[in-house]
Every structure is written in C-alpha cells, then in structure tokens.
Enzyme design. Structure first.
Site, PDB file in Angstrom:
ATOM      1  N   THR A 170       0.818  -1.213   0.000  1.00  0.00           N
ATOM      2  CA  THR A 170       0.000   0.000   0.000  1.00  0.00           C
ATOM      3  C   THR A 170       0.852   1.265   0.000  1.00  0.00           C
ATOM      4  O   THR A 170       1.856   1.359   0.701  1.00  0.00           O
ATOM      5  CB  THR A 170      -0.880  -0.005   1.266  1.00  0.00           C
ATOM      6  OG1 THR A 170      -1.636  -1.187   1.257  1.00  0.00           O
ATOM      7  CG2 THR A 170      -1.801   1.200   1.314  1.00  0.00           C
ATOM      8  N   GLU A 203      -5.924  -6.524   3.283  1.00  0.00           N
ATOM      9  CA  GLU A 203      -5.895  -7.679   2.356  1.00  0.00           C
ATOM     10  C   GLU A 203      -6.984  -7.512   1.299  1.00  0.00           C
ATOM     11  O   GLU A 203      -7.581  -8.495   0.853  1.00  0.00           O
ATOM     12  CB  GLU A 203      -6.098  -8.997   3.104  1.00  0.00           C
ATOM     13  CG  GLU A 203      -5.012  -9.289   4.099  1.00  0.00           C
ATOM     14  CD  GLU A 203      -3.972 -10.239   3.569  1.00  0.00           C
ATOM     15  OE1 GLU A 203      -4.169 -10.833   2.510  1.00  0.00           O
ATOM     16  OE2 GLU A 203      -2.929 -10.345   4.233  1.00  0.00           O
ATOM     17  N   GLY A 213       2.741  -3.153   8.255  1.00  0.00           N
ATOM     18  CA  GLY A 213       2.842  -3.875   9.528  1.00  0.00           C
ATOM     19  C   GLY A 213       4.277  -4.304   9.797  1.00  0.00           C
ATOM     20  O   GLY A 213       4.993  -4.722   8.884  1.00  0.00           O
TER      21      GLY A 213
HETATM   22  C1  LIG Z   1      -4.057  -1.581  10.504  1.00  0.00           C
HETATM   23  C2  LIG Z   1      -3.686  -1.686   9.052  1.00  0.00           C
HETATM   24  C3  LIG Z   1      -2.706  -2.581   8.662  1.00  0.00           C
HETATM   25  C4  LIG Z   1      -2.315  -2.652   7.323  1.00  0.00           C
HETATM   26  N1  LIG Z   1      -1.257  -3.450   6.979  1.00  0.00           N
HETATM   27  C5  LIG Z   1      -0.772  -3.380   5.710  1.00  0.00           C
HETATM   28  C6  LIG Z   1       0.441  -4.051   5.362  1.00  0.00           C
HETATM   29  O1  LIG Z   1       1.089  -4.711   6.199  1.00  0.00           O
HETATM   30  N2  LIG Z   1       0.887  -3.952   4.091  1.00  0.00           N
HETATM   31  C7  LIG Z   1       0.219  -3.244   3.142  1.00  0.00           C
HETATM   32  O2  LIG Z   1       0.680  -3.206   2.005  1.00  0.00           O
HETATM   33  N3  LIG Z   1      -0.916  -2.586   3.439  1.00  0.00           N
HETATM   34  C8  LIG Z   1      -1.428  -2.622   4.694  1.00  0.00           C
HETATM   35  N4  LIG Z   1      -2.564  -1.936   5.029  1.00  0.00           N
HETATM   36  C9  LIG Z   1      -3.233  -1.144   4.003  1.00  0.00           C
HETATM   37  C10 LIG Z   1      -4.553  -1.750   3.571  1.00  0.00           C
HETATM   38  O3  LIG Z   1      -4.333  -2.910   2.853  1.00  0.00           O
HETATM   39  C11 LIG Z   1      -5.302  -0.692   2.778  1.00  0.00           C
HETATM   40  O4  LIG Z   1      -5.731   0.264   3.720  1.00  0.00           O
HETATM   41  C12 LIG Z   1      -6.458  -1.304   2.013  1.00  0.00           C
HETATM   42  O5  LIG Z   1      -5.984  -2.018   0.907  1.00  0.00           O
HETATM   43  C13 LIG Z   1      -7.440  -0.223   1.522  1.00  0.00           C
HETATM   44  O6  LIG Z   1      -6.802   0.735   0.793  1.00  0.00           O
HETATM   45  P1  LIG Z   1      -6.986   2.270   1.156  1.00  0.00           P
HETATM   46  O7  LIG Z   1      -6.703   2.467   2.589  1.00  0.00           O
HETATM   47  O8  LIG Z   1      -6.194   3.024   0.162  1.00  0.00           O
HETATM   48  O9  LIG Z   1      -8.531   2.539   0.964  1.00  0.00           O
HETATM   49  P2  LIG Z   1      -9.269   3.046  -0.337  1.00  0.00           P
HETATM   50  O10 LIG Z   1      -8.987   2.071  -1.454  1.00  0.00           O
HETATM   51  O11 LIG Z   1      -8.949   4.460  -0.591  1.00  0.00           O
HETATM   52  O12 LIG Z   1     -10.752   2.891   0.130  1.00  0.00           O
HETATM   53  C14 LIG Z   1     -11.504   3.951   0.753  1.00  0.00           C
HETATM   54  C15 LIG Z   1     -12.982   3.686   0.523  1.00  0.00           C
HETATM   55  O13 LIG Z   1     -13.246   3.752  -0.879  1.00  0.00           O
HETATM   56  C16 LIG Z   1     -13.940   2.612  -1.318  1.00  0.00           C
HETATM   57  N5  LIG Z   1     -13.399   2.210  -2.635  1.00  0.00           N
HETATM   58  C17 LIG Z   1     -12.107   2.169  -3.035  1.00  0.00           C
HETATM   59  N6  LIG Z   1     -12.016   1.687  -4.282  1.00  0.00           N
HETATM   60  C18 LIG Z   1     -13.262   1.401  -4.675  1.00  0.00           C
HETATM   61  C19 LIG Z   1     -13.826   0.869  -5.876  1.00  0.00           C
HETATM   62  N7  LIG Z   1     -13.072   0.492  -6.908  1.00  0.00           N
HETATM   63  N8  LIG Z   1     -15.153   0.690  -5.914  1.00  0.00           N
HETATM   64  C20 LIG Z   1     -15.948   1.057  -4.884  1.00  0.00           C
HETATM   65  N9  LIG Z   1     -15.472   1.559  -3.733  1.00  0.00           N
HETATM   66  C21 LIG Z   1     -14.151   1.731  -3.623  1.00  0.00           C
HETATM   67  C22 LIG Z   1     -13.609   1.515  -0.289  1.00  0.00           C
HETATM   68  O14 LIG Z   1     -14.701   0.604  -0.200  1.00  0.00           O
HETATM   69  C23 LIG Z   1     -13.426   2.300   0.994  1.00  0.00           C
HETATM   70  O15 LIG Z   1     -14.654   2.408   1.658  1.00  0.00           O
HETATM   71  C24 LIG Z   1      -2.979  -1.861   6.352  1.00  0.00           C
HETATM   72  C25 LIG Z   1      -3.992  -0.995   6.756  1.00  0.00           C
HETATM   73  C26 LIG Z   1      -4.323  -0.871   8.082  1.00  0.00           C
HETATM   74  C27 LIG Z   1      -5.340   0.153   8.476  1.00  0.00           C
END
Ligand SMILES: Cc1cc2nc3c(=O)[nH]c(=O)nc-3n(C[C@H](O)[C@H](O)[C@H](O)COP(=O)(O)OP(=O)(O)OC[C@H]3O[C@@H](n4cnc5c(N)ncnc54)[C@H](O)[C@@H]3O)c2cc1C
Length: 690
Positions: free
Chosen positions: A182, A473, A223
């Site tokens: 991410t 994930e 993480g």
């Molecule tokens: C505690 C924690 C641990 C994590 N650990 C890791 C890790 O170890 N390694 C790593 O790589 N990542 C990690 N992550 C990141 C995590 O995988 C991402 O937060 C996740 O993939 C969502 O991406 P985003 O935060 O950019 O949300 P976004 O993709 O921006 O989503 C925001 C909102 O928009 C909506 N949305 C987004 N795209 C679409 C679409 N195409 N259609 C409809 N709705 C949509 C979603 O449903 C959501 O409600 C972690 C996150 C947290 C909070």
C-alpha cells in the site's frame, strides 16, 4: 467518609484502596480462574416446550477441527505464562513490545513453527493463526504479516535461491519482515493501476535502485515497519533503462526484498526513512509504519523472480506475456492471507456469539405480571438478534473450513480449475464473513447491555481489533467486485462453451431452469416440509443469483454502449455487489447442507438441520421483496416463510446454550466474565473489588 466507618478505619482506606487496586490489576493481568464447564443453565419459562435433544459431544467432535490439539498447545502455553498475557489496560508502546515477546516465545520457547506449517500443512497454519489470534488479535496479525505476507511473498513470488537464503531466518524470527504494498495514494488492490514506487535496474552495478518518487508513493500502513521489521517485500514498478530512443521500459509491478534495518544494530539502513503510523482504533500491538526510499540499492538477486526475471545484461524474461497476466499471477499467489482472515473472523464470531448467548440465557428481566422474570433470550427481539447470527456462525464455519481444505489442496496439486475457484471464493468469503462479523460484534455488545461495554468482557477489543479485517488484504467492496467480475466471466464462458469452475457447476445443468419464469404452482407451496427441503432453499438462493447475473449482463451491455466499460460498471456497481453477495450466500448454504448430510450422528444431524433451515429461511425472508417482485414466492408462501423463520428461531433458542458449547471453545478463549454461565455475576463482582 462512610458514616459507619470507625476512627481506626480512617488510617486504613489507603491500604484498603491499594489492596483493592492490586487485586483488580492482578485480575487483569492474570486470567480469571477457569471454571469446569458447569451444567447447562436451566431453561427458563416459555422456552421449555419442544426442546430438541441432541448429543452435544458428538456435535462438538464433528465441529472440532483436526488441529484442535495444536491449538490447545498454543492456548496452554500462554495460559501458563501470565506475564505473556495482554492486560486490559496497556499503552501502545508496551503493547507492541509485549506482542513481539509473545511472538518470540511462541516460536522459540513453545517451538511452534507457523511459517514451516505454511509449507508443510497450510490447514495447520490457519488453525494456529486462529488460536494465536485468540490470545490477542494483534498477535495474530503480527504473526500473519510476518509469516503469511512477508514469508508468503518470499515463498510464492520468489524461487529456490530465495527460499534457501531466507527460510531459516523467517522461521526463527531473525528476519522479521514486512509486506510493503500500500502507498499513501493507493491501496493494495489497485497496484496495477496506481503504485508509483520504482525499482530501476542498474546494469553497471548489477543492482536495483528503489525509489519513492513523490510523497504519494510513500509505503503506508506497513505492519512490523515502525519498530521491529528487518526486511520488507517492497512492491515496485520494474524499470529497465534501454539507453536508446525507446527510453525506459516499465515491466509492471514486481516484489523486491529490501533490508530496512541492520541485522545486528537494528539501525535503519541508509536511504530509508521510517515513520510511525501511530495510535490506531484497534490492533495497537502491531507497529504499522511508513517507508520512504531514496536510491536504495539492492542486489539483482533480491527481485522475487518467479513470474519475471532480469538477466545480468538487463534482459527481461517472463513466461507470462503481459503486465496484466503477471499481475494476476502474483495476486493469485497472495490469496492465503484472505483465507486466513476469513477463517479467523469466524473464530471471533464464535467467541462473541458464545459470550452473548450465555449471558442472554443467564440474564433475567421483566416477565408476565406477578410471575418470575424471564431470560432475555426469551424476548422475540433478542432471539431475532442472536439466533440467525448463531446459525450464520455455523454456516460460516463449514464454508471457511471447505475453503481452507481447497486452499491446502491447490498448494499440493496446483489444480488449475480449483485455483480459479479458490481465488473467487477467498475474495468472496473474506469480504462477506468479515463484514458480517464486524456488524455482529456490535450487535453482541448491545445484546449484553451495559455489561457488554466493560472491557473485560472482550466485546470492545474484539470489535475494534477485528474492524480493519474489512479493509486490509483487499477492501471488501473491492473484493466483491472481483467476485462479480469472475461470475460475469463464467457466464460468458458458459455461453461460449468453455469450462466452468467447480463452484459454478450448477449453472451448466440448470441456468435455463433458473432463468425460466417461476412456476405459479410451486410459488404457492407453503408446507413446512417443502420450506425445509434443502432443494427448495438452494434453488431459491441460486435462482436469485442467476437472475441477478443475467440482469447485470443485460444492464452492463446497455450502459457500455453509451458510457463505456468503466461508466457502465459504475452504473451497475450496487447491482454487482448484490450479485456477489448472493453468490457467496449460495455457496455458504450449499456447504452447510452438505455438512448436515454428512454428519454421522443422527441427533447432531437433526440439530444442525434445524440451524441450517434457520440460516436459509432467514436469508430468504430478508430478501423477500426480491422473491415477491418476480412472483417466485406468492403472498401466502411469504407469510409461511416468515412464520416458520420465527418458529425455528425459537427452537434454536431452546438449544442455544448447547449449540455454543458445541463450538468447543476452550475456557481460556471465552474468558469474559459474561461467558461464565452461572458464575458470571460472581466473576463480575469480584472484578470490581467486592
Ligand atoms: C491496521 C492496518 C494494517 C495494514 N497493513 C498493511 C500491510 O502490512 N501492508 C500493506 O501493504 N498494506 C497494509 N494496510 C493497508 C490496507 O491494505 C489498505 O488500507 C487497504 O488495501 C485499503 O486501501 P486504502 O486504505 O487506500 O482505501 P481506499 O482504497 O482508498 O478505500 C476507501 C474507501 O473507498 C472505497 N473504494 C475504493 N475503491 C473502490 C472501488 N473500486 N469501488 C468502490 N469503492 C471503492 C472503499 O470501499 C473504501 O470504503 C494496512 C492498513 C491498516 C489500516
């Protein structure tokens, strides 16, 4: 001052207060004394009638996974070491350190080797991960990031040279690692379209140079990065410089092993900047961090080269012809994390349902005038909150167990058809189950009233720690779209005569039947025998899915003419999400029906059948508008479904205590005072110092 207090007592309050404080802290630090399972609570008042008798022991052993002993070993290990148990009040930094100590102790003292099990027996790994999550969900996630994400990327995206070099260090935790996909501007699943981190090959030095080109490309939420990680698998676009008129070539996103801290001194390595993502609303035992790379050089060998490689002279080779195919292959290898989240999520749902049901049986409130109070589980509204949830927990148990088995099988056989199935199922079950569990954890808290709000009863930490399962994930809304996409592909293949995946086989025989007009005669059938017939139930689920699929195809076709494919998809998005959920529900029901039929003990089979019927009819009733709209169900039948659902809910209530006992969760797992059956109040008063 208390008016009854004597003068001598005045010197005592601070001592008494101190003693009480120490007692309280010791209860928080040391688990509550464990009770022998007490006899089932007496059934109260109205719920006595027609109680189904069944052999709880047989049902337990049917539910009990093959790895229960390994799970118990984990739980016993922590139970006997109070200093390794997570207290209720703990700061973020202490929690992170404790989690690290817990992980070290698990691997080095208890000699439990989760990473090894990923290779040797994936089902055992998932069972251990679930048990570890029951100690503390943060610990389960820390373990998952290290073993399944970082370790899994080395195993599945790398080749023999990587396994030879890193296996032992990952296994014994010397090489604690991260999975850095991410970025600040892009989540995990859009990396094919948006990830910006670059890895440029330098032919002169035979190295890759990792760079964060702008702030939006900072790896975020990673993480194990903030404090403990030594390595990270960094996902970056592989750039080859051609030094001719063609300029740089982007070969798509690949994984690279990047050391981030010195193995001996633990100092951050040159060119790497690490920041802490800070305090979160849950999972504070996991140290999530942000990573920026500035011309970080790594040897060419650190490219995880299973799906694409670069030779010494800078030539790129891959068995997969396009960036998209390589991306899909890479993603496909990372489904293990989702399988683990789905199965752990069911584990947490079992704990919450157990706490809520046991407390609801014990708790009594208003009864009929001048008569004894009744158990709150005798209120229809309470049954409505908890009984379909209990039924769903059973349903999810069998569906995720099947997913774990299928995942283990593809790791052994690499059966292509099954691989496709597991991809769609893991995305669908992860999103469906974790969304359901997240909502249910709130419902369970509320069902336990004020006592559900006490931290010691675990519902708060379960809710906060589990919440993010819906996002990481792969965000659930995004994952469901993958399922819908897969269904549309299957639909197209069917009409072009291609193969169908195992789970979709029923389409082959019966798509036309499902899509024909509903039969006006069967639409009126309302007998309990008919409504409880698995064929009626499964047909109803599949009918709904098939109709949603067919109408989605028609709508997408229509809209794509004027709005292009993205616009059409977006206009149909809610429809597509409903389609994916409907499909997953039909898969879950099919697995539940199969599990009922395969249950060897007749009385347990009868109990499971009751629960399965409640699961099926409650879902049909929830979506009754859809069935009525197309006259699949006539008004008299809709009414009969509603009545029967309420009746089944009442019947399940009568055996709810035994049904949660049959989850067979060790007392350590359900250690909330509210789950202590008749001792709940004693536990509770003791806890606040009486
Ligand atoms: C505690 C924690 C641990 C994590 N650990 C890791 C890790 O170890 N390694 C790593 O790589 N990542 C990690 N992550 C990141 C995590 O995988 C991402 O937060 C996740 O993939 C969502 O991406 P985003 O935060 O950019 O949300 P976004 O993709 O921006 O989503 C925001 C909102 O928009 C909506 N949305 C987004 N795209 C679409 C679409 N195409 N259609 C409809 N709705 C949509 C979603 O449903 C959501 O409600 C972690 C996150 C947290 C909070």
């Amino acid at each position: 001052m208390n008016p009854n207090q004597t003068v001598e007592d005045e010197s005592q309050p601070s001592i008494t207060a101190m003693t009480r404080r120490i007692q309280r802290l010791s209860i928080h630090l040391t688990p509550l004394p464990l009770f022998q399972p007490s006899p089932q609570l007496n059934m109260l008042t109205c719920a006595k009638a027609n109680k189904l008798e069944f052999d709880k022991g047989s049902l337990s052993s049917y539910m009990r996974g093959k790895y229960r002993e390994s799970q118990e070993k984990v739980l016993e290990f922590f139970k006997s070491r109070p200093y390794l148990q997570t207290p209720i009040e703990i700061s973020m930094n202490e929690h992170r350190e404790l989690c690290m100590r817990q992980l070290m102790a698990l691997v080095r003292e208890a000699k439990i080797k989760p990473f090894r099990y990923i290779v040797e027996d994936p089902a055992k790994y998932f069972a251990i991960a679930e048990a570890v999550g029951n100690i503390d969900i943060s610990l389960g996630i820390k373990l998952g990031v290290h073993c399944s994400l970082w370790g899994g990327s080395v195993l599945n995206l790398g080749t023999k040279k990587h396994r030879d070099k890193y296996f032992d260090g990952i296994d014994n935790l010397d090489y604690l690692g991260c999975f850095a996909m991410t970025e600040l501007h892009h989540g995990e699943l859009c990396f094919h379209c948006g990830l910006q981190t670059i890895a440029t090959f330098d032919r002169i030095t035979d190295e890759f140079i990792i760079d964060t080109p702008n702030d939006g490309a900072i790896k975020w939420w990673i993480g194990n990065a903030a404090v403990h990680g030594k390595f990270a698998t960094v996902f970056a676009k592989l750039i080859l410089t051609t030094h001719d008129s063609k300029g740089d070539s982007d070969m798509g996103v690949h994984g690279f092993i990047v050391p981030i801290r010195d193995l001996k001194t633990h100092q951050t390595l040159p060119g790497i900047e690490i920041h802490d993502c800070g305090h979160k609303i849950g999972l504070n035992g996991v140290d999530n961090g942000a990573l920026r790379f500035c011309s970080v050089r790594i040897p060419r060998d650190n490219l995880l080269n299973r799906f694409g490689d670069v030779s010494r002279d800078g030539k790129y080779t891959s068995s997969l012809p396009t960036i998209n195919k390589r991306f899909a292959a890479m993603l496909g290898e990372l489904v293990g994390g989702r399988v683990g989240l789905a199965s752990s999520s069911v584990g947490f749902l079992k704990i919450a349902v157990t706490i809520a049901v046991r407390y609801s049986l014990l708790r009594q409130q208003f009864g009929p005038p001048k008569q004894p109070e009744v158990s709150i589980l005798d209120y229809q509204s309470h049954q409505h909150k908890l009984m379909p949830m209990l039924a769903s927990t059973y349903a999810f148990h069998f569906a995720t167990r099947d997913l774990v088995d299928k995942y283990s099988e593809i790791k052994k056989t690499h059966n292509e058809q099954l691989v496709g199935d597991v991809h769609a199922l893991s995305a669908g079950l992860k999103s469906y189950v974790t969304s359901y569990t997240a909502k249910s954890l709130s419902t369970c808290r509320e069902a336990c009233g004020g006592h559900g709000y006490a931290a010691v009863n675990r519902l708060g930490s379960l809710r906060n720690d589990h919440d993010i399962f819906q996002t990481f994930e792969g965000d659930n809304t995004v994952l469901l779209q993958q399922v819908a996409g897969d269904l549309l592909k299957q639909y197209k293949d069917k009409f072009q005569g291609g193969p169908l995946s195992v789970t979709w086989n029923y389409l082959r025989e019966s798509m036309n039947t499902y899509l024909s007009q509903p039969n006006p005669v069967t639409a009126r059938w309302e007998s309990a025998d008919h409504l409880r017939d698995p064929k009626f139930q499964l047909d109803a689920f599949r009918y709904r899915t098939s109709r949603l699929l067919q109408s989605a195809v028609a709508r997408l076709r229509k809209h794509s003419k004027t709005h292009g494919s993205f616009g059409a998809w977006n206009r149909c998005l809610n429809h597509l999400l409903t389609l994916a959920e409907s499909f997953i529900e039909s898969v879950i029901l099919a697995k539940f029906i199969e599990a009922v039929q395969n249950c060897p003990d007749a009385s347990s089979r009868a109990a499971l059948k009751l629960v399965c019927d409640l699961y099926a009819l409650d879902r049909i009733w929830n979506d009754i508008g859809t069935y009525r709209n197309v006259d699949y169900v006539a008004p008299n039948k809709a009414k009969a479904i509603h009545k029967l659902t309420e009746y089944l809910s009442f019947q399940v209530r009568n055996i709810a205590g035994e049904l949660v006992d049959a989850f067979d969760l060790p007392p350590y797992v359900t250690r909330a005072p509210l789950a202590m059956k008749s001792e709940a109040y004693a536990q509770y008063t003791q806890l606040v110092g009486f």
